[in-house]
Design a protein around this motif. Structure first.
Motif, PDB file in Angstrom:
ATOM      1  N   SER A 224       1.230  19.683  -8.149  1.00 38.13           N
ATOM      2  CA  SER A 224       1.972  20.644  -8.976  1.00 38.13           C
ATOM      3  C   SER A 224       3.454  20.314  -9.080  1.00 38.13           C
ATOM      4  CB  SER A 224       1.822  22.052  -8.383  1.00 38.13           C
ATOM      5  OG  SER A 224       2.546  22.173  -7.161  1.00 38.13           O
ATOM      6  N   ILE A 225       3.935  19.379  -8.280  1.00 38.56           N
ATOM      7  CA  ILE A 225       5.368  19.048  -8.290  1.00 38.56           C
ATOM      8  C   ILE A 225       5.642  18.070  -9.436  1.00 38.56           C
ATOM      9  CG2 ILE A 225       7.282  18.094  -6.958  1.00 38.56           C
ATOM     10  CD1 ILE A 225       5.735  18.812  -4.422  1.00 38.56           C
ATOM     11  N   PRO A 226       6.511  18.430 -10.388  1.00 43.79           N
ATOM     12  CA  PRO A 226       6.805  17.538 -11.528  1.00 43.79           C
ATOM     13  C   PRO A 226       7.474  16.241 -11.071  1.00 43.79           C
ATOM     14  CG  PRO A 226       7.633  19.774 -11.910  1.00 43.79           C
ATOM     15  CD  PRO A 226       7.258  19.691 -10.461  1.00 43.79           C
ATOM     16  N   ASP A 227       7.265  15.190 -11.836  1.00 47.74           N
ATOM     17  CA  ASP A 227       7.889  13.899 -11.508  1.00 47.74           C
ATOM     18  C   ASP A 227       9.412  14.010 -11.446  1.00 47.74           C
ATOM     19  OD1 ASP A 227       5.444  12.754 -11.304  1.00 47.74           O
ATOM     20  OD2 ASP A 227       5.614  11.459 -13.088  1.00 47.74           O
ATOM     21  N   GLU A 228       9.980  14.902 -12.281  1.00 47.57           N
ATOM     22  CA  GLU A 228      11.438  15.065 -12.281  1.00 47.57           C
ATOM     23  C   GLU A 228      11.929  15.546 -10.909  1.00 47.57           C
ATOM     24  OE1 GLU A 228       9.386  16.357 -14.490  1.00 47.57           O
ATOM     25  OE2 GLU A 228       9.826  15.139 -16.278  1.00 47.57           O
ATOM     26  N   GLU A 229      11.179  16.455 -10.305  1.00 46.51           N
ATOM     27  CA  GLU A 229      11.557  16.948  -8.979  1.00 46.51           C
ATOM     28  C   GLU A 229      11.352  15.868  -7.918  1.00 46.51           C
ATOM     29  OE1 GLU A 229      12.982  19.812  -8.036  1.00 46.51           O
ATOM     30  OE2 GLU A 229      13.202  20.195 -10.187  1.00 46.51           O
ATOM     31  N   ILE A 230      10.278  15.103  -8.059  1.00 40.80           N
ATOM     32  CA  ILE A 230      10.019  14.010  -7.116  1.00 40.80           C
ATOM     33  C   ILE A 230      11.163  12.999  -7.155  1.00 40.80           C
ATOM     34  CG2 ILE A 230       8.474  12.097  -6.529  1.00 40.80           C
ATOM     35  CD1 ILE A 230       6.177  13.777  -7.663  1.00 40.80           C
ATOM     36  N   GLU A 231      11.625  12.682  -8.358  1.00 42.64           N
ATOM     37  CA  GLU A 231      12.726  11.735  -8.514  1.00 42.64           C
ATOM     38  C   GLU A 231      13.991  12.246  -7.832  1.00 42.64           C
ATOM     39  OE1 GLU A 231      12.643   8.799  -9.550  1.00 42.64           O
ATOM     40  OE2 GLU A 231      11.208   8.515 -11.175  1.00 42.64           O
ATOM     41  N   LYS A 232      14.234  13.555  -7.920  1.00 43.90           N
ATOM     42  CA  LYS A 232      15.426  14.121  -7.286  1.00 43.90           C
ATOM     43  C   LYS A 232      15.334  14.018  -5.767  1.00 43.90           C
ATOM     44  CE  LYS A 232      16.524  17.485 -10.933  1.00 43.90           C
ATOM     45  NZ  LYS A 232      16.620  18.935 -11.266  1.00 43.90           N
ATOM     46  N   ILE A 233      14.151  14.296  -5.212  1.00 41.29           N
ATOM     47  CA  ILE A 233      13.971  14.198  -3.764  1.00 41.29           C
ATOM     48  C   ILE A 233      14.173  12.751  -3.310  1.00 41.29           C
ATOM     49  CG2 ILE A 233      12.344  14.496  -1.851  1.00 41.29           C
ATOM     50  CD1 ILE A 233      10.996  16.700  -3.504  1.00 41.29           C
ATOM     51  N   ILE A 234      13.601  11.818  -4.067  1.00 34.85           N
ATOM     52  CA  ILE A 234      13.739  10.395  -3.734  1.00 34.85           C
ATOM     53  C   ILE A 234      15.208   9.974  -3.794  1.00 34.85           C
ATOM     54  CG2 ILE A 234      13.247   8.063  -4.556  1.00 34.85           C
ATOM     55  CD1 ILE A 234      10.461   9.069  -5.371  1.00 34.85           C
ATOM     56  N   ALA A 235      15.928  10.456  -4.815  1.00 29.96           N
ATOM     57  CA  ALA A 235      17.342  10.097  -4.961  1.00 29.96           C
ATOM     58  C   ALA A 235      18.160  10.611  -3.780  1.00 29.96           C
ATOM     59  CB  ALA A 235      17.886  10.667  -6.268  1.00 29.96           C
ATOM     60  N   ARG A 236      17.854  11.815  -3.334  1.00 32.00           N
ATOM     61  CA  ARG A 236      18.582  12.350  -2.177  1.00 32.00           C
ATOM     62  C   ARG A 236      18.248  11.559  -0.909  1.00 32.00           C
ATOM     63  NH1 ARG A 236      17.540  17.496  -4.944  1.00 32.00           N
ATOM     64  NH2 ARG A 236      15.625  17.868  -3.749  1.00 32.00           N
ATOM     65  N   GLY A 237      16.976  11.190  -0.758  1.00 31.57           N
ATOM     66  CA  GLY A 237      16.585  10.380   0.395  1.00 31.57           C
ATOM     67  C   GLY A 237      17.221   9.005   0.376  1.00 31.57           C
ATOM     68  N   ARG A 238      17.427   8.474  -0.822  1.00 36.77           N
ATOM     69  CA  ARG A 238      18.040   7.157  -0.969  1.00 36.77           C
ATOM     70  C   ARG A 238      19.470   7.152  -0.418  1.00 36.77           C
ATOM     71  NH1 ARG A 238      17.774   6.672  -6.443  1.00 36.77           N
ATOM     72  NH2 ARG A 238      15.571   6.088  -6.352  1.00 36.77           N
ATOM     73  N   GLN A 239      20.157   8.290  -0.521  1.00 35.95           N
ATOM     74  CA  GLN A 239      21.525   8.389  -0.039  1.00 35.95           C
ATOM     75  C   GLN A 239      21.605   8.560   1.481  1.00 35.95           C
ATOM     76  OE1 GLN A 239      24.107   7.949  -2.069  1.00 35.95           O
ATOM     77  NE2 GLN A 239      22.665   7.671  -3.763  1.00 35.95           N
ATOM     78  N   VAL A 240      20.536   9.038   2.077  1.00 39.47           N
ATOM     79  CA  VAL A 240      20.551   9.347   3.512  1.00 39.47           C
ATOM     80  C   VAL A 240      19.894   8.254   4.364  1.00 39.47           C
ATOM     81  CG1 VAL A 240      19.705  11.006   5.233  1.00 39.47           C
ATOM     82  CG2 VAL A 240      20.586  11.828   3.060  1.00 39.47           C
TER      83      VAL A 240
ATOM     84  N   PHE B 206      11.042   6.153   3.213  1.00 39.34           N
ATOM     85  CA  PHE B 206      12.305   6.189   2.469  1.00 39.34           C
ATOM     86  C   PHE B 206      12.627   4.844   1.826  1.00 39.34           C
ATOM     87  CE2 PHE B 206      12.686   9.814   5.253  1.00 39.34           C
ATOM     88  CZ  PHE B 206      13.329  10.759   4.465  1.00 39.34           C
ATOM     89  N   PHE B 207      12.105   3.768   2.391  1.00 39.52           N
ATOM     90  CA  PHE B 207      12.460   2.438   1.890  1.00 39.52           C
ATOM     91  C   PHE B 207      11.481   1.920   0.839  1.00 39.52           C
ATOM     92  CE2 PHE B 207      14.642   3.050   5.849  1.00 39.52           C
ATOM     93  CZ  PHE B 207      15.909   2.555   5.577  1.00 39.52           C
ATOM     94  N   VAL B 208      10.348   2.593   0.682  1.00 41.87           N
ATOM     95  CA  VAL B 208       9.472   2.307  -0.464  1.00 41.87           C
ATOM     96  C   VAL B 208       9.587   3.439  -1.481  1.00 41.87           C
ATOM     97  CG1 VAL B 208       7.833   0.904   0.845  1.00 41.87           C
ATOM     98  CG2 VAL B 208       7.463   3.372   0.660  1.00 41.87           C
ATOM     99  N   GLU B 209      10.421   4.406  -1.169  1.00 42.43           N
ATOM    100  CA  GLU B 209      10.767   5.521  -2.048  1.00 42.43           C
ATOM    101  C   GLU B 209       9.559   6.362  -2.463  1.00 42.43           C
ATOM    102  OE1 GLU B 209      13.397   4.251  -5.162  1.00 42.43           O
ATOM    103  OE2 GLU B 209      14.947   3.625  -3.735  1.00 42.43           O
ATOM    104  N   CYS B 210       8.779   6.755  -1.471  1.00 40.89           N
ATOM    105  CA  CYS B 210       7.794   7.811  -1.676  1.00 40.89           C
ATOM    106  C   CYS B 210       8.241   9.005  -0.830  1.00 40.89           C
ATOM    107  CB  CYS B 210       6.381   7.368  -1.289  1.00 40.89           C
ATOM    108  SG  CYS B 210       6.138   6.969   0.451  1.00 40.89           S
TER     109      CYS B 210
ATOM    110  N   HIS C 221       0.838  -1.202   0.000  1.00 37.38           N
ATOM    111  CA  HIS C 221       0.000   0.000   0.000  1.00 37.38           C
ATOM    112  C   HIS C 221       0.873   1.252   0.000  1.00 37.38           C
ATOM    113  CE1 HIS C 221      -4.274  -1.075   0.404  1.00 37.38           C
ATOM    114  NE2 HIS C 221      -3.861  -2.161   1.045  1.00 37.38           N
ATOM    115  N   LEU C 222       1.884   1.249   0.863  1.00 38.58           N
ATOM    116  CA  LEU C 222       2.706   2.435   1.061  1.00 38.58           C
ATOM    117  C   LEU C 222       3.458   2.828  -0.215  1.00 38.58           C
ATOM    118  CD1 LEU C 222       3.162   4.158   3.640  1.00 38.58           C
ATOM    119  CD2 LEU C 222       5.329   2.949   3.948  1.00 38.58           C
ATOM    120  N   ARG C 223       3.914   1.849  -0.987  1.00 34.66           N
ATOM    121  CA  ARG C 223       4.723   2.138  -2.170  1.00 34.66           C
ATOM    122  C   ARG C 223       3.893   2.576  -3.378  1.00 34.66           C
ATOM    123  NH1 ARG C 223       6.475  -3.631  -5.024  1.00 34.66           N
ATOM    124  NH2 ARG C 223       4.364  -4.450  -5.260  1.00 34.66           N
ATOM    125  N   ASN C 224       2.558   2.546  -3.257  1.00 32.85           N
ATOM    126  CA  ASN C 224       1.697   2.790  -4.406  1.00 32.85           C
ATOM    127  C   ASN C 224       1.340   4.267  -4.579  1.00 32.85           C
ATOM    128  OD1 ASN C 224       0.511   1.642  -6.669  1.00 32.85           O
ATOM    129  ND2 ASN C 224      -1.462   1.294  -5.660  1.00 32.85           N
TER     130      ASN C 224
END
Length: 492
Positions: free
Chosen positions: A357-373, A312-316, A288-291
């Motif tokens: 209103s947040i583009p998917d490109e920006e969402i991907e960047k936030i997720i990528a930064r969270g993936r490192q932390v 952070f572990f389901v990357e939302c 559910h959480l990852r959807n």
């Protein structure tokens, strides 16, 4: 407008040769800059491409003494219940799992010392949240046992508790120990909870001495390799956002549930069962959480929520809706780069419009930064460069004092530390392991305090209370004569 084009062409500022030379200089500068740069990512993500926390390895030098269960009477009860029947393994799951994990990782740590006299800090192991939840201890027993344990710690008395560490892993924080404000208000508290003012007049968390720790995430989601579920591509996620949790009568959560009814195609907020025959399994929960692209984390019974760390572990992208929340390791992690914090009084269609209103490109960047932390949320060895224990160790090192004293310690011209009876507290004979405070205490006031606690609050089950009282009386009389303190006897 280009200011250069606005000038007359018959007055050129530079020749063609100058222009070519300038282009070559720019190209050369760009080439060498990229060649020497450790990372070629865009400026917005450079600082998280490789986690470089401002904790230089060469400076981690603290020494921590971990109390053994057998050396302090009552410590076993705080870990395994009054009957000692609660197994350690049963306490590894749920919110209280951090009490066990931190204890076990400290036992394996290079920062552990077996000598009290060289320790910077002292760790008091306790699994009381688990013991309480499993019926092993009630609130009164927890309170009495903590008091009994603390009364047997000479190094606690020396510092007023400032160099002792306690873990309280749930939303209740240190309030699990009802008398915390009397006994451990100067000690270092490790807890995920930084605010409890909705339940109490004051919070037990102090930003100057205590440390916020990450919640205990299911091991199946944090282990390297196969996890319970894997993140979905953004394009395959059904919802914009979700909230997975109970209402608990909290206004923020109730508002989200109502919002989901208005916009069911955007916000998933199902009526989940966390107990009973229809209880949601852990795999179904994470599915559910990852959807969704965004995972909403509103305040519940307290300000912190495990959902923030799980996201952070389901990357939302986690959306914090808890105004008083405190987050771990804030001196090295910029949470504005890996999450969103939204005012709790603005829950409504405006929130969904903003997220949409947040583009998917920006969402991907936030997720990528969270993936490192996110490695900072994993309870692994402090020898690893990125782990919750590594962060906790660095935070603890910042709490170390070179000098310790309390209202009951004094010092003389030669550096001796003494108590009110002018007994040298740095002498070799003072700091001994106290198996039975009734037999080993050298201070009459401390002895009487322990006696009263034991006789008044703790029932005697061996039928020998009379013999014990006589023996304690003789010991008290002996110490009183040695210290020549008849006034103290009269006070008792």
């Amino acid at each position: 407008m280009n200011k250069w084009r606005a000038m007359p062409h018959h007055q050129p500022l530079c020749t063609r040769t100058h222009q070519i030379g300038a282009l070559i200089l720019v190209a050369t500068t760009f080439f060498f800059t990229r060649l020497l740069s450790p990372c070629t990512l865009s400026a917005s993500v450079v600082h998280v491409s490789q986690p470089q926390f401002r904790w230089p390895e060469s400076q981690l030098s603290l020494k921590i003494y971990v109390y053994e269960p057998h050396e302090i009477h009552g410590l076993k009860e705080l870990m395994h219940g009054r009957d000692g029947k609660i197994p350690e393994q049963a306490c590894l799951k749920g919110q209280w799992g951090t009490q066990v994990k931190i204890h076990k990782l400290l036992l394996q740590s290079k920062q552990r010392t077996l000598r009290k006299d060289e320790a910077d800090l002292f760790f008091v192991p306790s699994y009381v949240k688990c013991a309480r939840m499993m019926g092993g201890l009630n609130d009164k027993e927890i309170n009495h046992t903590y008091v009994k344990v603390i009364s047997q710690m000479p190094y606690f008395r020396l510092s007023g508790g400032r160099n002792h560490i306690f873990v309280f892993p749930s939303g209740a924080g240190a309030h699990l120990f009802k008398s915390w404000a009397t006994y451990i208000n100067r000690s270092i508290i490790l807890t995920p909870e930084g605010d409890r003012t909705d339940k109490r007049d004051t919070t037990a968390f102090n930003t100057w001495k205590d440390i916020i720790i990450p919640g205990n995430i299911d091991d199946g989601m944090t282990k390297t390799g196969t996890t319970v579920v894997h993140p979905l591509p953004l394009s395959k996620r059904k919802y914009l956002a979700n909230y997975l949790g109970r209402a608990q009568g909290k206004s923020g959560r109730l508002k989200l549930i109502e919002l989901a009814k208005q916009f069911p195609e955007k916000l998933e907020c199902p009526d989940l069962k966390f107990s009973g025959p229809d209880k949601l399994g852990r795999k179904e929960y994470f599915e559910h959480l990852r959807n969704s692209k965004f995972c909403l984390a509103p305040r519940g019974e307290s300000s912190w929520t495990l959902r923030f760390y799980e996201s952070f572990f389901v990357e939302c992208v986690p959306v914090i809706i808890s105004d008083q929340i405190e987050l771990p390791f804030q001196n090295v992690i910029d949470y504005s780069q890996i999450s969103i914090k939204w005012p709790s009084n603005r829950i409504g269609p405006e929130l969904l419009q903003y997220l949409e209103s947040i583009p998917d490109e920006e969402i991907e960047k936030i997720i990528a930064r969270g993936r490192q932390v996110r490695c900072m949320w994993v309870y692994a060895s402090d020898s690893e460069s990125c782990s919750a224990m590594r962060g906790i160790m660095w935070e603890l090192q910042r709490k170390v004092r070179q000098f310790h004293h309390s209202a009951e310690t004094f010092w003389l011209h030669n550096g001796s530390i003494v108590n009110r009876n002018m007994i040298d507290e740095t002498s070799e004979g003072f700091f001994v392991d106290i198996e039975d405070p009734m037999e080993e205490s050298n201070s009459l006031d401390q002895l009487v305090e322990v006696i009263l606690l034991d006789l008044i609050e703790e029932p005697n089950h061996d039928g020998r209370s009379g013999e014990r009282i006589v023996a304690l009386s003789r010991k008290t009389h002996s110490v009183a004569c040695q210290n020549e303190a008849p006034s103290t006897l009269r006070r008792v």
